[in-house]
Each structure stands twice: as C-alpha cells, then as structure tokens.
Design a protein around this motif. Structure first.
Motif, PDB file in Angstrom:
ATOM      1  N   ARG A 183       0.865  -1.135  -0.054  1.00  0.00           N
ATOM      2  CA  ARG A 183      -0.328  -0.107  -0.348  1.00  0.00           C
ATOM      3  C   ARG A 183       1.175   1.347  -0.219  1.00  0.00           C
ATOM      4  O   ARG A 183       0.846   2.643  -0.704  1.00  0.00           O
ATOM      5  N   GLU A 184       2.139   0.943   1.155  1.00  0.00           N
ATOM      6  CA  GLU A 184       2.581   2.616   0.724  1.00  0.00           C
ATOM      7  C   GLU A 184       3.388   2.579  -0.440  1.00  0.00           C
ATOM      8  O   GLU A 184       3.377   3.771  -1.058  1.00  0.00           O
ATOM      9  N   MET A 185       3.443   1.195  -1.375  1.00  0.00           N
ATOM     10  CA  MET A 185       4.152   1.803  -2.859  1.00  0.00           C
ATOM     11  C   MET A 185       3.343   1.566  -3.389  1.00  0.00           C
ATOM     12  O   MET A 185       3.418   2.643  -4.212  1.00  0.00           O
ATOM     13  N   LEU A 186       2.067   2.006  -3.632  1.00  0.00           N
ATOM     14  CA  LEU A 186       1.141   2.449  -4.029  1.00  0.00           C
ATOM     15  C   LEU A 186       0.961   3.910  -4.447  1.00  0.00           C
ATOM     16  O   LEU A 186       0.848   4.830  -5.081  1.00  0.00           O
ATOM     17  N   ARG A 187       1.165   4.011  -3.238  1.00  0.00           N
ATOM     18  CA  ARG A 187       0.983   5.637  -1.990  1.00  0.00           C
ATOM     19  C   ARG A 187       1.948   6.460  -2.781  1.00  0.00           C
ATOM     20  O   ARG A 187       1.498   7.637  -2.948  1.00  0.00           O
TER      21      ARG A 187
END
Length: 987
Positions: free
Chosen positions: A171-175
C-alpha cells in the motif's frame, strides 16, 4: 551520476569488531534501480549500509566527487595509457579478474566472436536510455522466500503480522506511485497460490483457517486497488487481468464467501428483489477472491462527470439543468455519483491508496450526498406503504448485499478517508508505546470544501453520518459461516473506530438526526418498524448508539435500543398478535431456514444490549418495566435470561451501598421466567438456577419467599421444591439474613410445610423423607406426611426409599413405625442365591436386628418376609446367627414384658428360618456345581464348611449333612478331582 560506489564502516560493538563494506548503487531518474553490498544481507528492504551511502550522497552532495562515465575517460586515453590502465587494473585485482581478463582478451582477438559483432562496449557508470524501464530496485527472490516462510508457519510466531506488514508495504508503494507495488503483490500472490495447504483444505472440504482467510481477503482487496489505479497503462491492466484470470481458474483458488462450496444453499427465496439474484445457489457462478478485481478491470475513469467531481471542490450544477442532468446533482446543486455503492467506494479506496487524497475526499462527499438522497426517497416510498406494511407486520424488501461485512469494506473505506482528513497530527504521533498500542487518534472538525451554500458541514460529521447509515442498512444475513462471521467482525471494527470520536455538540446533532432517520426509515433501515425475517440483527450497533445517545437524549436512546431488541429469525411464524405468553415462543425448526452459524454470538449480543439498558435504567421503575417486557418478548434462550437476571442482581446489590429494590424485582422476575422456561426441559444448570432464585428472593424479602413457596408447582419439580427451596428457606442462615420476628417465621414455616405435603402427595418416592423432615416441628403435619408414606408404600415406592425412611423413623424415636416401614420394604425386595454383595443386605440385617430388639412377635412377623425375599444362603445364615446370640425384646418398649431367654432354632419362628437357610445352601450348591472351574474348587470346599455349621444347628443336622454329601458324590461323580477334595474334608 548514475552509479555511486563507496565504502561504509560499521563501528565495533561489544561483541563484533569494526567492519568495512563495499557498496555500489545504480540510480536513474531519482530512483535506486539496483544495489550490491559486501554484507550479503538478504531482505526485502535495503541493508543499513546501502541506506547510509544513499543518505551521505543526499546530505553531502559536494563531498562526493562527480565523475564522467568511465567510457568518456577511456576515450581520452592513447594506446599506451590504455595498456597501462588495463595492466594496473589487473594487477590490483589479479586473483578476481585474471580469468575474466584472459577470456575477454581471447574473444576480442577472435574475429568472429560475439563481442566483435556488437559495436561499442557496455558502461555500468553511464545512465539508461530514455525508453528503458526505470523502477525502484526490488529483490524479487527475497520477497518470494519471505512469503513462503511466513505461510509455512501457518499464522504462528507472528507470521500473520509479518504478512500484514508486507501488505502495508505494498500500500505504501502504491501511495508513492512506485510501480513495484503491483510487482511485489504479484510475487506475494504467486506464493499464496502455491501454498500446499490449499489443496489439502479443498480435499477435506474444510474451510481455510480464520487467520489465513483474512490474509486472502486483504490480498483480494489490494488487487482491486491495483487494477483501479486511475493512471495505469492499458497494457499493464490487460497483463494483470490475464494473471488474475489464471489464478481464479485454478481449482484451489479460495472462494469469496470463504468456503469450498460445501455449505447448504439458502432454501428460502422469499425476497421480492431476488428474481435476478438468487436462483439456487448451486447454479450461481463461482466467485473467487479475485473475482472483484477481475470485474474491476472493466471500470475506467473516463466519465466526464466523474472527472469533474474528483478534479474540483467547486463543481456544482449549472444554473439551468439540461434534460437527464437532474440525476447528476442534488437539489442544492451538489454532484452525485450514482454507481453501485461498494464499487464507488472501491474507487475511493483506489484514489486514497494511489496517493490522491484530495480526489478521494471529493468522490466520498459525492457518494454521501447520493446516499442521503436515496435515504430521503426511501422514506417517501415508505410513507405511502406504511399502513399496509404495518398490518402485515413483515416485509419482503431488503438488501441482498450488505455494506457491512462486504469484501470491499465500503463503509470502513469512506469512514477512513473522511477521518484521515481530520486527524490532528501531533508532534510525536509516530511514536508507539512499548506495548505496541498506539494512542487513539485525535480528530478536529475540518469544514467540507464545497461550491454549494451549506457551509457548516465537516468531514468528521460526514464520517459519523456515513458509518451510521451503513451500519443501519437493513440487509439479509449472508450465507455461510465465513460471510456471517465477517459481518460481526466488520461491525465491531467500525464501532471501535466510532468510539475513538469525541462526541461534541456538532457530532451529537449528527447522531440524533441519523438515529431519527433510522427509526423512521421503514424497511430500508435495520431499525425501521418492519424488517425482513432474515434481517441482520442490530443489537451490537444499537448498544453503541444507546450508550452514545444516553447522556444527550435518553428517550431517543431507549426508543432505539428497545426497537433493536428483536430477533425475528427466532420468532415463530404464528400470528404476531399474541404477546400474552412471550415465554412460550419456541425457536423454529432449523432445517427449514438458512443456517445462521453465528446465532449463538448474535443472541449473546442481544443479551448484552438488554444488560446495558437494565444497568442504565436502575432506579427508574417505568423504564425498567419497559426493558423487562422487551426481554420477555424477544429473548428465547433460558441461559441468556438467567445471565441477565444475574447481571441485574449484581448491579442491584453493590457491596458498598444499599440494594436497589426496583432492579432487584426485575432480577427476581427474570429468574421466575427462567424457572418456568426450564421446568419441563432438561437443563444442566437447573440446580444452580434454583439455588440462585432462592438467594434472589431472600434478598427481595419475606413476601417474595412466601410467594415462591405458594406457587412452587409452576416453578419447581417436587424434589427441587422440598430438597432445595423449602430446605434453604427454613435454614438458620435465611432466618438470620432476614432477621424475622416470630409471626413471620411461623408464616414461612407453615408455607414450607404445606409445600412439603403437596410435594409428598405428588412424588412420594423422591419427596417423602424431605417432607417428614420439614414437618418435624408440627405434630399434625408430621402425622399427615407419615400417612402419605404408608399409603404410597405398597405401590409407588422402592425398598431403598422405604428402608431410608424406616431408619429415619427409628432415629426419630418411632421404632414401631420403623418396623412397619421395614416390613413393607421387605415385600419389595428379592435377593437371588448369588447376590451375596447386594447393597440391600445391610438394610435387611438392620431390619432383622430392629425386629429382634422389639420382641418375639415382631421377629415372628418379619421372618416369613425374609424367607420369601432372601434366597442367598450366606445372608440367611448371618441373620440366623445374630438372632441366636441374644434374647429378643431388648429395646425395652414401655408396657412390654420380656422373658429374657435365648430363642431355640427348633421352635418357631427360628425353625422356619433354619429350614430356609439349609434349603438355600442345598440349592446354591447345585447351582454352583453346574458350571464350576478347577480354580474355584478351594473356595467351594470352604462354602460347604459354612453350610455344615448351619446344618448342625438342626437336631438331626449331622445326618442331613452326611446324606447331602453322599448325594453330591453320586450326582457329580464325573468331577473326580473335586469329589476327592470333598471326601478328604467331609469323609
């Protein structure tokens, strides 16, 4: 520069010496694209040495010398310089590079080698070309290995936490809009699909374990997020779609509803809207955890209305509306978004997850405005149908797809998006305490940025509003254990978040407004007046609402909680008009209805809601009565009503202050209901319940005790009434606890005696002794109880019961009555020749001893009974021996004269006993000899010796015995070894 190299020194520690590592990093367009480090640490994340070198370069750019790519430097050298450069390079590293240098030299000197076919040579220090892929470095092998390891631990050793943190990393990478997010998710999914347990669970038809199920859910939700990336390329999307389809078609792929299709289908299809949805569930297409992501691949972001909503806070309807535009805006001119709610929320989640928080907020506001409009319209529809629906008392209208417990968690997603916009970021909010629990978040009101006039709304009040709307949605209980469990879990998660909100006046206003709408909402609200029979219950939600509203609007709080008490799936299908006997409602035959796997949990939540109301209503008689009626009407489980009674009793009798009579009376009334409910059904806690009720009635006072003694037959069995209820009421402790005066004590005692006699009449076997004990102090009552025993003795009582009462009579000083009861007991008894360890032997010996002590007449009366009932030789000889040892009549009954002489075995009544004993020995001997084995020979010879002692008590006993032995030798001459032993002992 595209290539950074350096040495990193790690200082010495107490256990490790100082270490130096060589690090090389390639980067391109502000992303690290590859790393190598001498430490050899393998992990998903960069090692500390790579991070140290990167930070050094970022913080001290001027300390790091910037050089041209090495190919440029070499280009400036002449032939001699190049020769010198290469030789020095080989000398510096001859052990590592010499073999490679030799191989390259050979290839360059060979005219048709591969090297010579390519123009130029590679340069690791130069950058990539503009068309090359540029993404952050991700060690794919490491990702695979770690996921595999965590899955193999099956959720133990904190592996579930580790996997969740990997999901959080995605999720952090997507953000951060890092293209590795999707790549990492693919690697994780591949390992999940390769989990060997999947095929095992499928073969066994068992569901996946709970922890694992939640991980699969998160995996499915993440893929929905990935495919809904508003800025992904078409080729990326089609590549994901191919992968998702491939996984979804594998037969081990977990299904969305959490089972492998072995649940029973929902048999009732009594839902009007269901025509398109619920053909037999066996015919429904197979939905896997990836189905929603596959469907998500068809969604796009090109819609011009959608683009305007997410790109501007001030998008309002034009002052004139064209035909068909009325669906795009509400009456205030705010934009609406009319997509299927969970899908629209998935878009919000995707915007949030891909680093577009403002856009996510704008779409959330449009969705909420749409939900409000729907709520208004549903209210209007209901007003027209209200009369008809209330007459029917039920509705077939319901949502087949609930938002709470939905795989896409729509309500949770909107709530988070809104509250994140209102979080007060404290200085040290990232610091988590040692226990690992972060402090609850602190929120502030942030006004909704909007182009319409209504300017007093905040994102925080919208968050509360949408959570209440979603939780209050009337929806049908989904099928299958997992889906039902998920409804409960999701509801608890949302409530936990709601409890983090400090209710200020603005939020209280939102809460009240929404609660009123939910109460008036008809069949569209789970708290409306009429709901569907299989509607998801609202108890947990109502408990939160009740506690939140109580300090601000008690009437509304009670109205709402009382409305939510119902659990229609347990109501009988009998007409709902008859509420006079609420406790006679039985739960329905389970096979006719869909299986509610979580019913136990739901009933306990219903009980929790009732308990919360009882606690709050303490001291308020009117409210307590209303709550009591709701409990009696809606709760069908005796053990839960018992729990409520105990709760009420605890709250009513605090250790440090006086009891609260209003609540005590409620506890007693609930206790009485439990007694009635469990009177004719088996319940393992029944004894505990009866004891508790007496304790509760004692606490209420003497009138309550009199009342339960007088109406015992509707509450207790005769045994319970005498041995527990009356016995406890008459105990010394109760009298002390109530500090009763003499008339009150007498009244209680009189009630207890009446009860005792009634119980003895109804069930003499089990209650006679208790009745006699309870009536000891009252002559008339005692005589009546004795007469009941005598009347019942011939038909309804066993010898054990009669012997017990007989002994009690002797102990009380009534030996003749004891004799009469013992004689009656003897007529019920039958002891066979081989029952020499029968439990009744002691009673028989006692009865004979009693008769002997009373005198010759009594002994003469009992012996014929003994002879008739007892056929066991050893018991008879024991009685005979005892009767000849002392003279009869030693009890010394007044008015009787006894001769004091020992009795003879030649005369009656002992003669009859002696004959019976001898014939018992003869019969027993023959019986034993029919199937005797050599190992019992010794024991048999001892038995014959005992027999001889008895024979010798008769005048011609020795002759009789000799004949008996001769007889044996004749009949059993085949048993040579045994007859030899007989001859040796008896001649």
């Amino acid at each position: 520069g595209f290539h950074l190299s350096g040495t990193v020194t790690e200082p010495a520690t107490a256990t490790e010496p100082e270490m130096t590592y060589k690090v090389a990093i390639s980067f391109d367009r502000c992303k690290i694209t590859s790393v190598t480090c001498g430490c050899g640490n393998k992990d998903i994340f960069y090692c500390a040495h790579v991070v140290a070198l990167s930070l050094y370069r970022i913080r001290k750019p001027d300390q790091v010398k910037l050089r041209l790519p090495i190919s440029e430097t070499l280009f400036q050298m002449n032939r001699d310089q190049l020769q010198k450069f290469v030789q020095y390079l080989i000398t510096a590293h001859h052990t590592e590079v010499l073999p490679t240098a030799q191989k390259l030299a050979d290839e360059i000197l060979s005219s048709n080698s591969e090297i010579n076919q390519v123009h130029g040579a590679p340069d690791p220090t130069a950058g990539a070309s503009i068309d090359d892929e540029n993404c952050w470095h991700l060690d794919e092998e490491q990702v695979r290995e770690q996921v595999k390891l965590f899955l193999s631990q099956g959720g133990y050793y904190g592996s579930g936490k580790q996997l969740n943190s990997m999901f959080a990393k995605v999720r952090e990478m997507l953000r951060m809009r890092d293209s590795n997010g999707a790549r990492m998710l693919t690697l994780i999914t591949e390992q999940f699909m390769a989990d060997p347990r999947l095929s095992l669970w499928r073969q066994q038809g068992t569901g996946i374990t709970e922890k694992c199920r939640q991980l699969w859910d998160e995996l499915g939700a993440l893929w929905v997020c990935v495919v809904l990336n508003p800025h992904c390329k078409l080729e990326e999307k089609s590549c994901w779609l191919r992968q998702l389809r491939k996984w979804g078609e594998m037969d081990v792929c977990p299904l969305e509803d959490g089972n492998y299709g072995n649940e029973l289908p929902n048999i009732t299809n009594a839902l009007t809207q269901s025509s398109g949805h619920s053909q037999d569930s066996l015919a429904r297409p197979r939905r896997t955890v990836f189905t929603r992501a596959i469907e998500g691949c068809d969604l796009h972001w090109q819609d011009s209305h959608l683009q305007r909503i997410i790109s501007s806070d001030f998008y309002v309807s034009p002052s004139y509306q064209r035909e068909g535009e009325s669906l795009l805006f509400n009456s205030q001119g705010q934009p609406l978004w009319l997509e299927h709610v969970p899908t629209a929320c998935a878009r919000v989640d995707a915007l949030r997850s891909h680093g577009y928080p403002r856009e996510a907020l704008r779409l959330t506001v449009a969705i909420i405005n749409t939900l409000r409009l729907q709520q208004q319209r549903q209210l209007e529809i209901y007003k027209h149908q209200k009369k008809e629906l209330l007459q029917r008392g039920a509705t077939t209208i319901t949502n087949l797809e609930g938002w709470v417990g939905h795989p896409l968690n729509p309500i949770g997603c909107l709530f988070l998006t809104l509250t994140e916009a209102c979080r007060l970021e404290e200085e040290n909010c990232l610091e988590i305490s040692d226990a690992g629990d972060s402090k609850p978040p602190v929120y502030q009101h942030v006004p909704v940025v909007t182009g319409s006039q209504d300017g007093d709304e905040s994102y925080l009040s919208l968050a509360l509003e949408v959570a209440l709307m979603g939780m209050g949605q009337q929806r049908v209980m989904p099928e299958g254990l997992y889906a039902q469990d998920k409804v409960c879990r999701n509801e608890e998660q949302i409530i936990a978040r709601l409890q983090d909100l400090e209710l200020d006046p603005v939020l209280v206003q939102t809460l009240r407004k929404q609660c009123i709408l939910l109460l008036e909402g008809g069949p569209f609200s789970g708290l409306g007046e009429v709901i569907h029979r299989e509607s998801v219950p609202m108890h947990t939600f109502a408990k939160y609402l009740f506690s939140a509203l109580l300090p601000h609007d008690a009437d509304l709080a009670y109205k709402l909680a009382l409305r939510a008490m119902r659990l229609p799936v347990l109501e009988t299908t009998a007409p709902s008009g008859d509420v006079t006997h609420p406790h006679h409602l039985v739960s329905v035959v389970p096979s006719r209805y869909p299986r509610w796997f979580t019913l136990g949990h739901l009933e306990s939540q219903q009980c929790e809601l009732a308990s919360t109301m009882l606690t709050a209503a303490k001291g308020d008689m009117l409210r307590l009565r209303t709550v009591l009626e709701a409990i009696q009407k809606n709760i069908h489980s005796s053990s839960l009503i018992f729990k409520l009674a105990q709760d009420a009793f605890k709250i009513a009798t605090p250790a440090d202050s006086n009891s609260d009579t209003t609540l005590l009376n409620v506890a007693l009334e609930l206790g009485l209901q439990v007694m009635r409910m469990t009177l004719s059904t088996l319940n393992w806690r029944r004894r505990e319940m009866v004891r508790w009720l007496v304790t509760c009635a004692t606490e209420v006072g003497v009138r309550a005790l009199v009342s339960i003694l007088q109406s015992w037959y509707s509450l207790f069995t005769p045994t319970e009434a005498t041995s527990i209820v009356a016995a406890t009421v008459m105990s010394h402790n109760t009298i002390l606890r109530l500090s009763l005066d003499y008339p009150q004590r007498e009244e209680l005692a009189s009630c207890a005696r009446t009860l005792a006699l009634q119980c003895a009449m109804k069930d003499p076997q089990n209650c006679a002794l208790s009745a006699l004990t309870l009536c000891e102090k009252d002559h008339i009552a005692f005589e009546t109880a004795y007469q009941i025993v005598i009347d019942a003795a011939s038909t309804g009582m066993t010898y054990t019961q009669l012997f017990t009462i007989a002994r009690y009579m002797e102990h009380r000083g009534y030996p003749l009555r004891a004799f009469k009861l013992a004689s009656l007991a003897m007529t019920h008894l039958n002891l066979a020749y081989n029952q020499d360890t029968h439990p009744a032997i002691n009673d028989v010996l006692w009865a004979c001893a009693l008769s002997h002590s009373l005198g010759k007449n009594e002994l003469a009366a009992i012996i014929p009974l003994v002879v008739k009932s007892v056929h066991c030789a050893t018991v008879l000889s024991d009685i005979l021996r005892r009767c000849t040892m002392t003279a009869p009549g030693l009890a010394g009954i007044p008015g009787r004269r006894n001769s004091g002489k020992l009795m003879s075995t030649d005369k009656a009544p002992l003669r009859q006993l002696l004959d019976a004993t001898i014939s018992a020995y003869i019969n027993t001997t023959h019986s034993r000899l029919t199937h005797i084995s050599p190992r019992h020979y010794g024991e048999f010879i001892e038995f014959l010796s005992k027999a001889r002692e008895t024979f010798l008590l008769a005048q011609d006993g020795h002759i009789q015995f000799a004949q008996f032995i001769d007889n044996l030798k004749q009949i059993y001459k085949g048993k040579k070894k045994l007859m030899l032993l007989v001859r040796e002992r008896f001649g």
